[in-house]
Design a protein around this motif. Structure first.
Motif, PDB file in Angstrom:
ATOM      1  N   TYR A   1      -6.935   1.762   1.697  1.00 33.17           N
ATOM      2  CA  TYR A   1      -5.528   1.860   1.296  1.00 33.17           C
ATOM      3  C   TYR A   1      -4.992   3.280   1.430  1.00 33.17           C
ATOM      4  O   TYR A   1      -3.848   3.479   1.823  1.00 33.17           O
ATOM      5  CB  TYR A   1      -5.353   1.350  -0.146  1.00 33.17           C
ATOM      6  CG  TYR A   1      -3.901   1.218  -0.522  1.00 33.17           C
ATOM      7  CD1 TYR A   1      -3.112   0.224   0.047  1.00 33.17           C
ATOM      8  CD2 TYR A   1      -3.305   2.102  -1.412  1.00 33.17           C
ATOM      9  CE1 TYR A   1      -1.775   0.093  -0.262  1.00 33.17           C
ATOM     10  CE2 TYR A   1      -1.955   1.976  -1.732  1.00 33.17           C
ATOM     11  CZ  TYR A   1      -1.204   0.979  -1.155  1.00 33.17           C
ATOM     12  OH  TYR A   1       0.128   0.850  -1.464  1.00 33.17           O
TER      13      TYR A   1
ATOM     14  N   GLU B   1       5.070  -1.625  -3.018  1.00 36.25           N
ATOM     15  CA  GLU B   1       5.262  -0.258  -3.509  1.00 36.25           C
ATOM     16  C   GLU B   1       6.341   0.498  -2.748  1.00 36.25           C
ATOM     17  O   GLU B   1       6.843   1.506  -3.238  1.00 36.25           O
ATOM     18  CB  GLU B   1       3.940   0.514  -3.455  1.00 36.25           C
ATOM     19  CG  GLU B   1       2.931   0.030  -4.474  1.00 36.25           C
ATOM     20  CD  GLU B   1       1.599   0.761  -4.403  1.00 36.25           C
ATOM     21  OE1 GLU B   1       1.415   1.632  -3.520  1.00 36.25           O
ATOM     22  OE2 GLU B   1       0.731   0.450  -5.241  1.00 36.25           O
TER      23      GLU B   1
ATOM     24  N   ARG C   1       0.411  -4.909  -1.042  1.00 40.03           N
ATOM     25  CA  ARG C   1       0.613  -3.820  -2.002  1.00 40.03           C
ATOM     26  C   ARG C   1       1.512  -2.737  -1.398  1.00 40.03           C
ATOM     27  O   ARG C   1       2.425  -2.245  -2.065  1.00 40.03           O
ATOM     28  CB  ARG C   1      -0.743  -3.236  -2.396  1.00 40.03           C
ATOM     29  CG  ARG C   1      -0.662  -2.079  -3.352  1.00 40.03           C
ATOM     30  CD  ARG C   1      -2.048  -1.598  -3.714  1.00 40.03           C
ATOM     31  NE  ARG C   1      -1.986  -0.292  -4.364  1.00 40.03           N
ATOM     32  CZ  ARG C   1      -3.037   0.476  -4.578  1.00 40.03           C
ATOM     33  NH1 ARG C   1      -4.245   0.071  -4.200  1.00 40.03           N
ATOM     34  NH2 ARG C   1      -2.899   1.645  -5.162  1.00 40.03           N
TER      35      ARG C   1
END
Length: 107
Positions: free
Chosen positions: A95, A47, A43
């Protein structure tokens, strides 16, 4: 302070001279916390495409660099800024913490 140039002999085929910050994930396929970090790192890479590179190094298949980098626990993450300076983090993280450390190296 560690610098990625110290490990260049072990990172054949990868050029750190383009000044793009990098996160290196030292992992093993059998490691539960490593498996938990994998989607978070994917991720992060998606991103921040074009601003950050994410590399994964399997310590079982790349024992030379794992030994040179003094990897004692996995996952170990190297957050490398554009100058090659390394901020080492051992263990998994949420995260939010991962993105905070990545933002620090991206400036």
């Amino acid at each position: 302070m560690e610098n990625i140039k110290d490990y260049k002999q072990y990172l054949r085929g990868y050029d750190f001279e383009d000044n793009t910050p990098v996160v290196i994930d030292f992992y093993a396929t059998w490691c539960g916390p490593c498996q938990a970090m994998a989607p978070l790192l994917q991720r992060l890479a998606k991103e921040n495409e074009g601003r950050l590179k994410v590399l994964k190094i399997d310590v079982d298949k790349n024992q030379g660099i794992a030994l040179a980098a003094k990897i004692m626990s996995i996952p170990t993450l190297f957050f490398i800024d554009k100058d090659g300076n390394i901020n080492r983090h051992v263990g998994g993280m949420p995260y939010q913490n991962l993105t905070k450390l990545a933002e620090e190296i991206m400036g």
